[in-house]
Design a protein around this motif. Structure first.
Motif, PDB file in Angstrom:
ATOM      1  N   GLU A 147       0.751  -1.271  -0.062  1.00  0.00           N
ATOM      2  CA  GLU A 147       0.012  -0.022   0.004  1.00  0.00           C
ATOM      3  C   GLU A 147       0.781   1.266  -0.034  1.00  0.00           C
ATOM      4  O   GLU A 147       0.493   2.321  -0.511  1.00  0.00           O
ATOM      5  CB  GLU A 147      -0.968   0.041   1.007  1.00  0.00           C
ATOM      6  CG  GLU A 147      -1.995  -1.249   0.936  1.00  0.00           C
ATOM      7  CD  GLU A 147      -3.005  -1.083   2.203  1.00  0.00           C
ATOM      8  OE1 GLU A 147      -4.023  -1.774   2.168  1.00  0.00           O
ATOM      9  OE2 GLU A 147      -3.069  -0.353   3.143  1.00  0.00           O
ATOM     10  N   VAL A 148       1.906   1.434   0.850  1.00  0.00           N
ATOM     11  CA  VAL A 148       2.942   2.461   0.468  1.00  0.00           C
ATOM     12  C   VAL A 148       3.183   2.703  -0.691  1.00  0.00           C
ATOM     13  O   VAL A 148       3.413   3.765  -1.108  1.00  0.00           O
ATOM     14  CB  VAL A 148       4.013   2.216   1.575  1.00  0.00           C
ATOM     15  CG1 VAL A 148       5.018   3.268   1.678  1.00  0.00           C
ATOM     16  CG2 VAL A 148       3.424   2.278   3.129  1.00  0.00           C
ATOM     17  N   THR A 149       3.920   1.636  -1.284  1.00  0.00           N
ATOM     18  CA  THR A 149       4.498   1.416  -2.443  1.00  0.00           C
ATOM     19  C   THR A 149       3.468   2.138  -3.553  1.00  0.00           C
ATOM     20  O   THR A 149       3.827   2.908  -4.464  1.00  0.00           O
ATOM     21  CB  THR A 149       5.015   0.073  -2.912  1.00  0.00           C
ATOM     22  OG1 THR A 149       5.865  -0.376  -1.953  1.00  0.00           O
ATOM     23  CG2 THR A 149       5.739   0.049  -4.352  1.00  0.00           C
ATOM     24  N   GLU A 150       2.133   1.586  -3.745  1.00  0.00           N
ATOM     25  CA  GLU A 150       1.415   1.980  -4.575  1.00  0.00           C
ATOM     26  C   GLU A 150       1.161   3.435  -4.192  1.00  0.00           C
ATOM     27  O   GLU A 150       0.570   4.070  -5.478  1.00  0.00           O
ATOM     28  CB  GLU A 150       0.004   1.059  -4.606  1.00  0.00           C
ATOM     29  CG  GLU A 150       0.264  -0.323  -5.197  1.00  0.00           C
ATOM     30  CD  GLU A 150      -1.023  -1.055  -5.050  1.00  0.00           C
ATOM     31  OE1 GLU A 150      -2.080  -0.675  -4.579  1.00  0.00           O
ATOM     32  OE2 GLU A 150      -1.155  -2.103  -5.771  1.00  0.00           O
ATOM     33  N   THR A 151       0.772   3.787  -3.188  1.00  0.00           N
ATOM     34  CA  THR A 151       0.301   5.213  -2.965  1.00  0.00           C
ATOM     35  C   THR A 151       1.347   6.185  -3.410  1.00  0.00           C
ATOM     36  O   THR A 151       1.086   7.135  -3.743  1.00  0.00           O
ATOM     37  CB  THR A 151      -0.011   5.426  -1.281  1.00  0.00           C
ATOM     38  OG1 THR A 151      -0.887   4.438  -1.008  1.00  0.00           O
ATOM     39  CG2 THR A 151      -0.460   6.788  -1.150  1.00  0.00           C
ATOM     40  N   ILE A 152       2.587   6.064  -3.165  1.00  0.00           N
ATOM     41  CA  ILE A 152       3.781   6.996  -3.573  1.00  0.00           C
ATOM     42  C   ILE A 152       4.127   6.682  -4.896  1.00  0.00           C
ATOM     43  O   ILE A 152       4.625   7.676  -5.254  1.00  0.00           O
ATOM     44  CB  ILE A 152       4.651   6.715  -2.498  1.00  0.00           C
ATOM     45  CG1 ILE A 152       5.736   8.014  -2.279  1.00  0.00           C
ATOM     46  CG2 ILE A 152       5.816   5.460  -2.878  1.00  0.00           C
ATOM     47  CD1 ILE A 152       6.384   8.152  -1.313  1.00  0.00           C
TER      48      ILE A 152
END
Length: 488
Positions: A147-152
């Motif tokens: 989720e962090v990777t997709e968000t950023i």
């Protein structure tokens, strides 16, 4: 893979460097994006803490209630205004740690990575913590990194709004993942099947939590109202919060499926009122049926000057055919057509007739009923009436109140008392909303009485009211309708 899609295969290990990179990226995101991701990770982790782990260290009720409050506040965006919850980050002191906090000072959930281990710690209100450690290969951590990777992804300093938009999508995405305890969220999981089922106090939260796991979120407006429950209620514990949620549910039910009224004639020949639940769509259909009949009666009559090519008739055809799904527009077209017909009679362009009189009465009554009994129309009317009611003179309010007083003779105990109260509110006039509601309520009740009395006269279906209330009711309807007719 589309954004927010749940990872199906969680068996692969998450390299420690990926987890540490995600921690670093989390600090770069905006406060809102960070809070959403942390809240989701918190909800994934709490389900995998077993009973013994909590029982000996911490008050699980407090942890759950605070955690759920944080999540629902963040997911409903009410934290934008309240700023109750935050996610402080001090990279120079704790470079591998983030936490959600209450009013910035009191931690209640923390995630960190040190020495190759991912640690999740919950805190109670006294800031006592219980650690829940998992290997960095835990499925929760894989979802966290995802989720962090997709968000950023692809976001830079000038496009952080994109990350916030992605975080908003995550608010409604399935939480997914988890250990073996989550294989059956309805039955085998201790946290869901036992703790959240131990009493009625947790029934809402169980439904809400299981819905989040599956990506089925509850009504946004309902969540926002829960998030804004007073601090004192939250502090009082699960039972107090459950009671307030029930009150909010009941209030929203009455708004969305309003409890309207049936005005009826009792055995003494007096009119009174009782509540009944009415589907707004049925109210609209009833209005359409009545207006259609009255319009057809006028157009088919040899004694009525109204014809199908007149503007008023075209307005009504448009309202009946094209506005069943827009009650506000329907009410406005009925009101506008009524005004045209009335002006036509006043200017001698239309001759008076029984058919036109019936049509005018029907348009007056149905428009008033929509304003009084349909939630969408009623809400719109409140906005439109505020300024006009401020302009109504004390003399005009007294006239309306006097006609309300006249309704006392011929009404039963409850309706009599409420007409008297509405008359007092109208005379006072200091509260615009209360005055508007008093006028609408009294006018709507009067039109139902007037309609019932006229029907008995026309059909010969029964004796007229012993108090001859029909004309007084008609008089009240006319003055209330005249005050509201100029609002548009």
């Amino acid at each position: 893979m589309g954004f927010g899609k749940v990872v199906e295969d969680l068996r692969d290990e998450v390299p420690l460097e990926d987890y540490r990179r995600a921690i670093g990226q989390l600090g770069w995101l905006s406060a809102y994006s960070r809070q959403v991701i942390l809240a989701r990770q918190m909800l994934r982790c709490i389900i995998d803490v077993d009973e013994d782990e909590f029982a000996s260290h911490i008050d699980l009720d407090k942890v759950c209630l605070t955690s759920f409050r944080a999540a629902i506040t963040i997911f409903s965006s009410t934290n934008f205004k309240s700023r109750i919850f935050s996610s402080p980050y001090t990279p120079e002191d704790r470079p591998e740690t983030f936490y959600l906090a209450l009013n910035r000072g009191l931690r209640f959930f923390e995630i960190s990575v040190t020495s190759g281990r991912s640690s999740h710690t919950f805190f109670d209100k006294e800031n006592n913590g219980v650690g829940y450690e998992s290997r960095y290969t835990d499925k929760n951590d894989k979802l966290f990194v995802q989720e962090v990777t997709e968000t950023i992804s692809g976001v830079n300093l000038s496009t952080k709004i994109i990350a916030d938009e992605r975080a908003e999508i995550l608010c409604g995405a399935p939480l997914g993942g988890g250990g073996p305890n989550r294989d059956d969220v309805h039955g085998n999981n201790w946290f869901v099947s036992t703790h959240l089922t131990q009493s009625e106090s947790w029934s809402f939260w169980r439904e809400w939590y299981v819905g989040l796991l599956k990506g089925k979120t509850i009504d946004f407006e309902f969540q926002a109202k829960i998030a804004l429950i007073d601090n004192a209620v939250w502090d009082a514990g699960p039972e107090a919060v459950a009671t307030e949620i029930e009150r909010i549910q009941a209030e929203m039910f009455l708004i969305k499926a309003p409890q309207v009224e049936e005005v009826y004639e009792n055995s003494d020949g007096l009119y009174d009122v009782r509540a009944t639940v009415l589907d707004p769509s049925k109210l609209v259909q009833s209005v359409i049926d009545r207006v259609s009949f009255a319009l057809s009666l006028a157009l088919d009559s040899n004694h009525c000057d109204l014809n199908s090519m007149s503007v008023a008739a075209k307005m009504l055809r448009h309202a009946l055919e094209n506005c069943p799904d827009d009650p506000n527009a329907l009410e406005q077209w009925l009101r506008n057509a009524n005004g045209l017909i009335s002006k036509g009679i006043e200017g001698a362009n239309l001759a008076e007739s029984d058919e036109l009189d019936a049509l005018i009465s029907t348009l007056t009554e149905t428009a008033l009923q929509l304003r009084a009994d349909h939630p969408e129309v009623g809400e719109a009317v409140k906005t439109r009436t505020a300024q006009r009611l401020r302009e109504i003179t004390a003399e005009k309010r007294e006239t309306v109140a006097s006609r309300m007083d006249a309704m006392v003779d011929g009404t039963g105990v409850r309706l009599r008392a409420e007409y008297q109260l509405d008359a007092e509110i109208t005379r006072d006039g200091s509260d615009v909303d209360a005055t508007a509601e008093a006028m609408q309520r009294s006018g709507n009740r009067a039109q139902k009485i007037s309609l019932a009395e006229r029907a008995k006269k026309v059909e010969g279906s029964g004796a007229m009211s012993v108090a001859k209330i029909g004309m007084r009711a008609k008089s009240l309807v006319e003055i209330v309708a005249s005050l509201f007719s100029g609002i548009g």
